[in-house]
Each structure stands twice: as structure tokens, then as C-alpha cells.
Write a protein that holds these residues in place. Structure first.
Motif, PDB file in Angstrom:
ATOM      1  N   MET A   1       0.861  -1.199   0.000  1.00 50.35           N
ATOM      2  CA  MET A   1       0.000   0.000   0.000  1.00 50.35           C
ATOM      3  C   MET A   1       0.895   1.247   0.000  1.00 50.35           C
ATOM      4  O   MET A   1       1.928   1.267   0.680  1.00 50.35           O
ATOM      5  CB  MET A   1      -0.856   0.022   1.289  1.00 50.35           C
TER       6      MET A   1
ATOM      7  N   LYS B   1       1.004   2.481  -6.843  1.00 55.91           N
ATOM      8  CA  LYS B   1       0.540   1.627  -7.948  1.00 55.91           C
ATOM      9  C   LYS B   1      -0.535   2.308  -8.807  1.00 55.91           C
ATOM     10  O   LYS B   1      -0.491   2.230 -10.026  1.00 55.91           O
ATOM     11  CB  LYS B   1       0.000   0.283  -7.406  1.00 55.91           C
TER      12      LYS B   1
ATOM     13  N   ASP C   1      -8.740  -2.836  -6.908  1.00 51.05           N
ATOM     14  CA  ASP C   1      -9.553  -2.364  -5.776  1.00 51.05           C
ATOM     15  C   ASP C   1     -10.829  -1.659  -6.257  1.00 51.05           C
ATOM     16  O   ASP C   1     -11.905  -1.848  -5.690  1.00 51.05           O
ATOM     17  CB  ASP C   1      -8.755  -1.388  -4.894  1.00 51.05           C
TER      18      ASP C   1
ATOM     19  N   ILE D   1     -13.902  -0.695   0.154  1.00 50.60           N
ATOM     20  CA  ILE D   1     -13.027  -1.772   0.660  1.00 50.60           C
ATOM     21  C   ILE D   1     -13.157  -1.892   2.188  1.00 50.60           C
ATOM     22  O   ILE D   1     -13.277  -2.993   2.738  1.00 50.60           O
ATOM     23  CB  ILE D   1     -11.537  -1.475   0.317  1.00 50.60           C
TER      24      ILE D   1
ATOM     25  N   PHE E   1     -14.237  -5.272   4.393  1.00 49.30           N
ATOM     26  CA  PHE E   1     -13.457  -5.835   5.507  1.00 49.30           C
ATOM     27  C   PHE E   1     -14.302  -5.882   6.777  1.00 49.30           C
ATOM     28  O   PHE E   1     -14.323  -6.882   7.491  1.00 49.30           O
ATOM     29  CB  PHE E   1     -12.205  -4.985   5.779  1.00 49.30           C
TER      30      PHE E   1
ATOM     31  N   PHE F   1     -12.777 -10.834   1.510  1.00 46.36           N
ATOM     32  CA  PHE F   1     -12.189  -9.830   0.621  1.00 46.36           C
ATOM     33  C   PHE F   1     -11.179 -10.492  -0.319  1.00 46.36           C
ATOM     34  O   PHE F   1     -11.161 -10.224  -1.521  1.00 46.36           O
ATOM     35  CB  PHE F   1     -11.508  -8.713   1.432  1.00 46.36           C
ATOM     36  N   ARG F   2     -10.341 -11.385   0.229  1.00 42.43           N
ATOM     37  CA  ARG F   2      -9.314 -12.054  -0.592  1.00 42.43           C
ATOM     38  C   ARG F   2      -9.946 -12.928  -1.675  1.00 42.43           C
ATOM     39  O   ARG F   2      -9.402 -13.059  -2.776  1.00 42.43           O
ATOM     40  CB  ARG F   2      -8.379 -12.898   0.276  1.00 42.43           C
TER      41      ARG F   2
ATOM     42  N   GLU G   1     -11.158 -10.571  -4.349  1.00 44.08           N
ATOM     43  CA  GLU G   1      -9.973 -10.046  -5.038  1.00 44.08           C
ATOM     44  C   GLU G   1      -9.456 -11.081  -6.054  1.00 44.08           C
ATOM     45  O   GLU G   1      -9.159 -10.745  -7.209  1.00 44.08           O
ATOM     46  CB  GLU G   1      -8.910  -9.751  -3.972  1.00 44.08           C
TER      47      GLU G   1
ATOM     48  N   GLY H   1      -4.094  -4.612  -5.568  1.00 46.50           N
ATOM     49  CA  GLY H   1      -4.031  -4.236  -4.154  1.00 46.50           C
ATOM     50  C   GLY H   1      -2.780  -4.857  -3.539  1.00 46.50           C
ATOM     51  O   GLY H   1      -2.269  -5.870  -4.035  1.00 46.50           O
ATOM     52  N   GLY H   2      -2.313  -4.268  -2.459  1.00 48.13           N
ATOM     53  CA  GLY H   2      -1.049  -4.698  -1.848  1.00 48.13           C
ATOM     54  C   GLY H   2      -0.992  -6.152  -1.412  1.00 48.13           C
ATOM     55  O   GLY H   2       0.096  -6.722  -1.262  1.00 48.13           O
ATOM     56  N   GLY H   3      -2.163  -6.778  -1.225  1.00 45.92           N
ATOM     57  CA  GLY H   3      -2.160  -8.157  -0.745  1.00 45.92           C
ATOM     58  C   GLY H   3      -2.366  -9.204  -1.830  1.00 45.92           C
ATOM     59  O   GLY H   3      -2.418 -10.407  -1.537  1.00 45.92           O
TER      60      GLY H   3
ATOM     61  N   ARG I   1      -8.034   2.126   4.068  1.00 44.61           N
ATOM     62  CA  ARG I   1      -7.073   1.015   4.106  1.00 44.61           C
ATOM     63  C   ARG I   1      -7.173   0.385   5.494  1.00 44.61           C
ATOM     64  O   ARG I   1      -6.412   0.713   6.411  1.00 44.61           O
ATOM     65  CB  ARG I   1      -5.662   1.521   3.832  1.00 44.61           C
ATOM     66  N   PRO I   2      -8.129  -0.537   5.640  1.00 46.32           N
ATOM     67  CA  PRO I   2      -8.443  -1.070   6.975  1.00 46.32           C
ATOM     68  C   PRO I   2      -7.244  -1.655   7.705  1.00 46.32           C
ATOM     69  O   PRO I   2      -7.165  -1.553   8.930  1.00 46.32           O
ATOM     70  CB  PRO I   2      -9.488  -2.158   6.694  1.00 46.32           C
ATOM     71  N   LEU I   3      -6.286  -2.231   6.964  1.00 46.12           N
ATOM     72  CA  LEU I   3      -5.156  -2.889   7.634  1.00 46.12           C
ATOM     73  C   LEU I   3      -4.214  -1.888   8.306  1.00 46.12           C
ATOM     74  O   LEU I   3      -3.410  -2.264   9.154  1.00 46.12           O
ATOM     75  CB  LEU I   3      -4.387  -3.762   6.637  1.00 46.12           C
TER      76      LEU I   3
ATOM     77  N   ARG J   1       5.748  -9.850   4.112  1.00 46.95           N
ATOM     78  CA  ARG J   1       5.383  -9.984   2.693  1.00 46.95           C
ATOM     79  C   ARG J   1       6.564  -9.944   1.729  1.00 46.95           C
ATOM     80  O   ARG J   1       6.384 -10.225   0.533  1.00 46.95           O
ATOM     81  CB  ARG J   1       4.396  -8.875   2.307  1.00 46.95           C
TER      82      ARG J   1
END
Ligand code: S3P
Length: 169
Positions: free
Chosen positions: A10, A14, A33, A44, A48, A56-57, A60, A78-80, A117-119, A136
Motif C-alpha cells: 500500500m 501503484k 480495488d 473496501i 473488511f 475480501f481475498r 480479489e 491491491g497490496g495483498g 485502508r483497513p489494515l 510480505r
């Protein structure tokens, strides 16, 4: 000709770099996203909160499957996305997979003030960013190339990516 898929944590730029690349190439930009939010009709952060990260995954992964096979597109993920091998496999088939990198401090600067960005909605976002980046790292390393974004603007980063991918002799 292969597409370009942007991966990375994140706040590595990007979406902004994706816009620049799409403009330079005359290709369509697909932001995973944004596609998730469109398909689900929800932000998003609400996905979550209401359904949890595993759901969510799944959504995605479904979107990645849908968009990976298109042509003349720049795909901003997305970053994940890299956490699931099936996503990377789908992207690798038709895309140069380019990972954008940045330091935790730069990421904090670029993401603070954004509540979608919930994380990163935690008491100590810098510590969280550092933890997540180290967890990661092995996944981000699976990209074809990595481009450092610290101290660079989107145009400069886009040119660097083009030189290493679609314009490479
Ligand atoms: C996530 C990154 C976000 C978004 C979601 C989860 C992640 O996308 O997909 O909040 O796990 O890193 P950006 O990288 O575009 O912020």
C-alpha cells in the motif's frame, strides 16, 4: 505484447503510476480495488468490516482472474494480491509483473489520512507497515522486476518501468 501488472505494498504508488503507464501506452487502466468496489457496491473498508479479510481475498482473486486475460491493459493490484499464488500465476501468464517498492516512512507519509485502508487503521501504523513489509517481502520478490519509488514522481517511475518491460530491446 504483454500487459503490465503493478504489485507492491500500500502507498507505493501503484494507482498513480498505473495511470501514467496507461496514458503513455494508450492502454486501459484496471484498478483491482476499484473493480472490487464496483462489483460489490461497497468501499473496501466496508467489505473488511462486514465480511472480513478472507472474503475480501476471495473477491480479489475472482477479479484478478477476470482481468488478467485482457489485452492492452495496465493492471494496478491491491497490496495483498501477491499473498495468493493463484493470483500471481494468473497475472504472470499475460503480464510483466512489476513490483513497486518504498521505505516504511515513505509508505506512512503516502497513506496517512486515508481511512479506506483497513489494515493500517491501528495505533502505530509505522510498526504495522514494517511488520507487514517484512512478512510480505518473499511474496513481493516474486515479481519479474522491482522498481524503487522513493523520491521519484509517477512519470519517472513509469518511464523506468517501460524501459525495463515493453520498450526493452
Ligand atoms: C491491501 C491493500 C489495499 C486493499 C486492501 C488490502 C493489502 O490496496 O486491497 O486494503 O492487503 O495490502 P492498495 O495497495 O491499493 O492500498
Amino acid at each position: 505484447m504483454k500487459n503490465i501488472a503493478l504489485t507492491g505494498f500500500m502507498g507505493t504508488g501503484k494507482s498513480r503510476v498505473g495511470r501514467e503507464l496507461a496514458k503513455r501506452l494508450g492502454w486501459r487502466l484496471i484498478d483491482v480495488d476499484t473493480e472490487i468496489e464496483k462489483q460489490e457496491g461497497m468501499k473496501i473498508s466496508d467489505i473488511f468490516a462486514r465480511f472480513g479479510e478472507p472474503r475480501f481475498r476471495d473477491i480479489e482473486a475472482e477479479i484478478v482472474r477476470q482481468v488478467a486475460g485482457k489485452s492492452s491493459v495496465v493492471i494496478s493490484t491491491g497490496g495483498g494480491v501477491v499473498l495468493r499464488e493463484e493470483n500471481l500465476e494468473a497475472l504472470r501468464k499475460g503480464c510483466h509483473v512489476v513490483c513497486l517498492g518504498a521505505t516504511p516512512e515513505t509508505i506512512l507519509k503516502r497513506t496517512s489520512g486515508n481511512t479506506n485502508r483497513p489494515l493500517l487503521q491501528v495505533d502505530d501504523p509505522l510498526a504495522k507497515i514494517k511488520d507487514m513489509l517484512s512478512d510480505r517481502a518473499p511474496f513481493y520478490e516474486k515479481a519479474d522486476i522491482t522498481v524503487d519509488t522513493d523520491g521519484k514522481g509517477p512519470l519517472e517511475i513509469a518511464e523506468e518501468i517501460l524501459a525495463e518491460t515493453v520498450w526493452k530491446k
